[in-house]
Each structure stands twice: as structure tokens, then as C-alpha cells.
Scaffold this active site. Structure first.
Site, PDB file in Angstrom:
ATOM      1  N   GLU A  48      33.067  13.558  16.859  1.00  0.00           N
ATOM      2  CA  GLU A  48      32.060  14.491  16.333  1.00  0.00           C
ATOM      3  C   GLU A  48      31.858  14.097  14.869  1.00  0.00           C
ATOM      4  OE1 GLU A  48      29.424  17.725  17.014  1.00  0.00           O
ATOM      5  OE2 GLU A  48      30.631  16.528  18.378  1.00  0.00           O
ATOM      6  N   ASP A  59      30.420  25.583   6.885  1.00  0.00           N
ATOM      7  CA  ASP A  59      31.688  24.922   6.607  1.00  0.00           C
ATOM      8  C   ASP A  59      32.463  25.577   5.474  1.00  0.00           C
ATOM      9  OD1 ASP A  59      31.711  22.676   8.485  1.00  0.00           O
ATOM     10  OD2 ASP A  59      29.876  22.088   7.455  1.00  0.00           O
TER      11      ASP A  59
END
Length: 262
Positions: A48, A59
Site C-alpha cells: 500500500e 493521517d
């Protein structure tokens, strides 16, 4: 077919998929290539890979920092070049991209999907695109045979989970918790109810992400019914802590992966 082949092989071996996340170009493109080759050689199930973005809202601090390091020299052209090199290095491993919507729409949706197909990419997950906007990309994904991944969050309704399960291809990204990415000491939330609901609607494998940093987390995820895990922050932290020593970084990455999947 790469995801299908990977999951079928793992099922026969009664193993969980282990998929690492790193940002392309972190800390630079030369090291990034070596890091990802090390991941492949260490036996990870799939990749990924993130496209660096200036405002990575999904994030936490560790992966935000990796975006900032990569952005010092990142470009779409260099990302595509690195993806091609990785596909040449290994023709079989599934490669997934994690990108923010603005990057894709700025580039042009159809052009983006055409380009990544040419690079040998298998899937795309758009971190900040809600399911309701799926029609903006799904036609291009289908046209270029790219699997579109959607996120199943802990707060999603049964109706939303049905939509996620129905439209996700390759796998379903199931969040172990709400919030942003980041390594955890324990998996505090039990995602078994979400995974069970997803599996009533689709046989698409469910992977657990957010907070995976220890071998026991993989055991816990298996107990919840997950087909595998995605691990990002714990791995990116190793990169962050070894920016002055490439050899040490690669050895520690190798050791970390070995401890997680064997």
C-alpha cells in the site's frame, strides 16, 4: 487477479495478509525504492503506497511527517516512474495506492487511472473521498481495470457498510478505530461486528488498519474475522528514526517485518 491470487494462496496456508504502507519518495526516491524492495523481499503479501500530499487529514503525526519529507522532492512523474520500477522488480505482488482526492482530480481522474494502470498498479483507495462521491471515480476505475477500495469505519451505518462491501474490489479497508492513523499499544476496539456485517453483504476480504504495530494485533485481527492487516505508522517510524543510516534502516525494516509475519 493479483489480489485474488494472493488471498487464495494465503487461505490455503491459513495465513493472514500483511500489507505495509509507506509514502512514495520518503525520505527520497532512491531510498524509497530500496525500502519497498526490502518489504517485497521480506515476504509481505501486498503493498500500500501513498502519494505525498500537503494536507493529509486522515493521517497522524508519523505519516504526516513522511508526507512532508517526500514533498521536498515529490512529483507525480517521479511517483509513476518509481511504480514502474517496482512493477518491473516484482510482476506478481499486488500494488495498491493510497491518495488524497485533490491529487487525483488535479491530475484528471481518467488520466490518473490510465497512468497507474500503465504502471502496473492494482488498486486505489482515496483517503478523503466519502462513499457518496464514488461515481466520480468508479467509471474510470472500471474502464482501466483498477480496483477501487472503500473504507468501512466504526461509526458507519449498516446501509453504508452494505454500500462499502458491494462497491469495494480487491479488499475492504476496515478501520480498527476512528480518528487518524497511528501505532497503538493495544487494539482497543473490537471490529468483529463490522467485519461480520461486511461479510453478510460480500465475500470481498476485509483488512484491518489503523494502529497495527505488534504481532499480537494480527492475532487479535484474525480473531475478529479479518483476512489481514495494513501496517503503516509503526513502519514509517522506523524510517523516521534512521534517516542518517540507510543500511540500519533496511535491517530494522527487515527485522520488523520478520517479527510480524513469521
Amino acid at each position: 487477479m493479483r489480489y485474488q491470487n494472493m488471498f487464495e494462496t494465503l487461505k490455503k496456508q491459513d495465513k493472514m495478509a500483511f500489507i505495509p504502507f509507506v509514502t512514495l519518495g520518503d525520505p527520497n526516491y532512491e531510498w524509497s525504492f530500496e525500502i519497498i524492495k526490502t518489504l517485497i523481499d521480506s515476504g509481505v503479501s501486498a503493498l500500500e503506497l501513498g502519494f505525498a500530499f500537503s494536507d493529509p487529514v486522515a493521517d497522524g503525526v508519523t505519516i504526516q511527517a513522511s508526507h512532508l519529507r517526500a514533498l521536498k522532492h515529490a512529483s507525480m512523474a517521479k511517483n509513476f516512474q518509481l511504480l514502474r520500477a517496482l512493477r518491473d522488480y516484482n510482476p506478481h505482488i499486488p500494488i495498491g495506492l493510497l491518495a488524497y482526492a485533490n491529487l487525483i482530480f488535479s491530475y484528471g481522474v481518467d488520466g490518473f487511472y490510465a497512468q497507474i494502470k500503465e504502471c502496473g498498479v492494482d488498486s486505489v483507495l482515496i483517503a478523503d473521498m466519502p462513499l457518496i462521491e464514488k461515481e466520480l471515480v468508479i467509471k474510470s476505475a472500471q474502464k482501466h481495470q483498477i480496483k477501487q477500495i472503500f473504507i468501512a469505519s466504526p461509526n458507519a451505518s449498516v446501509k453504508d457498510l452494505e454500500q462499502v462491501a458491494t462497491h469495494s474490489q480487491g479488499y475492504i479497508y476496515t478501520l480498527a478505530r476512528s480518528g487518524v492513523t497511528g501505532a497503538s499499544h493495544t487494539l482497543k476496539n473490537d471490529a468483529s461486528a463490522i467485519i461480520k456485517t461486511l461479510k453478510t453483504f460480500s465475500s470481498t476480504p476485509a483488512l484491518l488498519g489503523f494502529g497495527i504495530s505488534k504481532k499480537e494485533h494480527i492475532t487479535n485481527a484474525k480473531g475478529m474475522g479479518a483476512d489481514g492487516v495494513i501496517c503503516g505508522s509503526a513502519l514509517v517510524k522506523i524510517i523516521e528514526e534512521n534517516l542518517n543510516n540507510e543500511n540500519a534502516m533496511l535491517e530494522k525494516i527487515k527485522g520488523f517485518i520478520g517479527g510480524m509475519i513469521f
